[in-house]
Design a protein around this motif. Structure first.
Motif, PDB file in Angstrom:
ATOM      1  N   ARG A 128       0.834  -1.212   0.000  1.00 14.21           N
ATOM      2  CA  ARG A 128       0.000   0.000   0.000  1.00 14.21           C
ATOM      3  C   ARG A 128       0.864   1.256   0.000  1.00 14.21           C
ATOM      4  NH1 ARG A 128      -2.789  -3.087   3.942  1.00 14.21           N
ATOM      5  NH2 ARG A 128      -1.862  -1.816   5.562  1.00 14.21           N
ATOM      6  N   THR A 129       1.923   1.263   0.799  1.00 14.46           N
ATOM      7  CA  THR A 129       2.798   2.435   0.863  1.00 14.46           C
ATOM      8  C   THR A 129       3.481   2.684  -0.467  1.00 14.46           C
ATOM      9  OG1 THR A 129       3.182   1.970   3.197  1.00 14.46           O
ATOM     10  CG2 THR A 129       4.735   3.445   2.120  1.00 14.46           C
ATOM     11  N   ARG A 130       3.960   1.605  -1.117  1.00 15.43           N
ATOM     12  CA  ARG A 130       4.612   1.758  -2.409  1.00 15.43           C
ATOM     13  C   ARG A 130       3.640   2.333  -3.453  1.00 15.43           C
ATOM     14  NH1 ARG A 130       6.176  -3.467  -3.799  1.00 15.43           N
ATOM     15  NH2 ARG A 130       7.750  -3.300  -2.189  1.00 15.43           N
ATOM     16  N   HIS A 131       2.404   1.846  -3.443  1.00 14.20           N
ATOM     17  CA  HIS A 131       1.416   2.351  -4.397  1.00 14.20           C
ATOM     18  C   HIS A 131       1.085   3.818  -4.118  1.00 14.20           C
ATOM     19  CE1 HIS A 131      -1.949   2.293  -7.173  1.00 14.20           C
ATOM     20  NE2 HIS A 131      -2.696   2.860  -6.232  1.00 14.20           N
ATOM     21  N   ALA A 132       0.928   4.166  -2.844  1.00 12.49           N
ATOM     22  CA  ALA A 132       0.574   5.550  -2.496  1.00 12.49           C
ATOM     23  C   ALA A 132       1.691   6.518  -2.865  1.00 12.49           C
ATOM     24  CB  ALA A 132       0.262   5.648  -1.008  1.00 12.49           C
ATOM     25  N   THR A 133       2.947   6.148  -2.608  1.00 16.83           N
ATOM     26  CA  THR A 133       4.046   7.054  -2.951  1.00 16.83           C
ATOM     27  C   THR A 133       4.232   7.161  -4.462  1.00 16.83           C
ATOM     28  OG1 THR A 133       5.612   5.241  -2.634  1.00 16.83           O
ATOM     29  CG2 THR A 133       5.303   6.753  -0.793  1.00 16.83           C
ATOM     30  N   ALA A 134       3.983   6.078  -5.188  1.00 20.10           N
ATOM     31  CA  ALA A 134       4.078   6.146  -6.654  1.00 20.10           C
ATOM     32  C   ALA A 134       3.010   7.082  -7.209  1.00 20.10           C
ATOM     33  CB  ALA A 134       3.937   4.750  -7.256  1.00 20.10           C
ATOM     34  N   GLU A 135       1.792   6.996  -6.668  1.00 20.51           N
ATOM     35  CA  GLU A 135       0.735   7.892  -7.148  1.00 20.51           C
ATOM     36  C   GLU A 135       1.017   9.340  -6.765  1.00 20.51           C
ATOM     37  OE1 GLU A 135      -4.082   8.532  -6.937  1.00 20.51           O
ATOM     38  OE2 GLU A 135      -3.214   6.641  -6.252  1.00 20.51           O
ATOM     39  N   ALA A 136       1.557   9.556  -5.574  1.00 16.21           N
ATOM     40  CA  ALA A 136       1.895  10.918  -5.169  1.00 16.21           C
ATOM     41  C   ALA A 136       2.988  11.487  -6.065  1.00 16.21           C
ATOM     42  CB  ALA A 136       2.350  10.932  -3.710  1.00 16.21           C
ATOM     43  N   GLY A 137       3.956  10.673  -6.438  1.00 15.33           N
ATOM     44  CA  GLY A 137       4.995  11.125  -7.355  1.00 15.33           C
ATOM     45  C   GLY A 137       4.438  11.456  -8.731  1.00 15.33           C
ATOM     46  N   TRP A 138       3.497  10.644  -9.215  1.00 18.39           N
ATOM     47  CA  TRP A 138       2.887  10.905 -10.521  1.00 18.39           C
ATOM     48  C   TRP A 138       2.108  12.218 -10.485  1.00 18.39           C
ATOM     49  CZ3 TRP A 138      -2.365  10.907 -11.934  1.00 18.39           C
ATOM     50  CH2 TRP A 138      -2.588  10.992 -13.309  1.00 18.39           C
ATOM     51  N   THR A 140       2.566  14.760  -8.422  1.00 15.85           N
ATOM     52  CA  THR A 140       3.498  15.870  -8.262  1.00 15.85           C
ATOM     53  C   THR A 140       4.171  16.206  -9.581  1.00 15.85           C
ATOM     54  OG1 THR A 140       3.895  15.212  -5.983  1.00 15.85           O
ATOM     55  CG2 THR A 140       5.511  16.681  -6.971  1.00 15.85           C
TER      56      THR A 140
END
Length: 155
Positions: A128-138, A140
């Motif tokens: 879940r953390t990996r998915h959330a940070t990837a979406e936040a990076g996209w 941003t």
């Protein structure tokens, strides 16, 4: 299944070397010029090396000099171990031991992380953390791209 990256293997080799280096250095000691080289609580031994000189010029008489250790009565050494006071102990091995233990703990943690990645162990919270940070990076990067376009076009 994923293979180990060469960077991970190199990092593990570096950590193992760093963990074992203090143990190898703990066995050797050096004496600085001008110091006695004796540790508190140890017996002092004195070794005097005669100074090396260039070959004497050819002459009819040669004089040889040798250095002799300073001794007390009856040829015994007068060196006494230094003391910091009553009840002082030699703790010089403790920092080396603590560094070795810390290196072993870091090596064990690195091996555990590598083993978890090798066998593809991913706890649910990590996914879940990996998915959330990837979406936040996209998001941003998309916002930054919009801002750059706004600057380039000219408001």
């Amino acid at each position: 299944m994923r293979r180990c990256r060469p960077v991970t293997v190199a990092l593990l080799a570096l950590l193992a070397t760093l963990a074992l280096a203090p143990l190898a250095r703990a066995q050797t000691t050096s004496v600085l010029p001008g110091t006695s080289g004796t540790l508190p609580g140890s017996v002092a031994t004195t070794t005097v090396v005669p100074p090396t000189t260039a070959a004497p010029p050819p002459s009819t008489a040669t004089i040889q000099t040798t250095a002799t250790p300073q001794t007390g009565q009856a040829g015994t050494s007068t060196a006494t171990p230094a003391s910091d006071g009553p009840g002082s102990t030699n703790d010089s091995k403790l920092p080396v031991l603590l560094l070795a233990v810390l290196g072993a703990i870091l090596l064990a943690a690195a091996l555990a992380i590598v083993a978890a990645r090798w066998w593809a162990y991913d706890p649910p919270w990590l996914v879940r953390t990996r998915h959330a940070t990837a979406e936040a990076g996209w998001r941003t990067s998309a916002a930054w791209a919009e801002f750059r376009d706004w600057l380039r076009i000219g408001r």
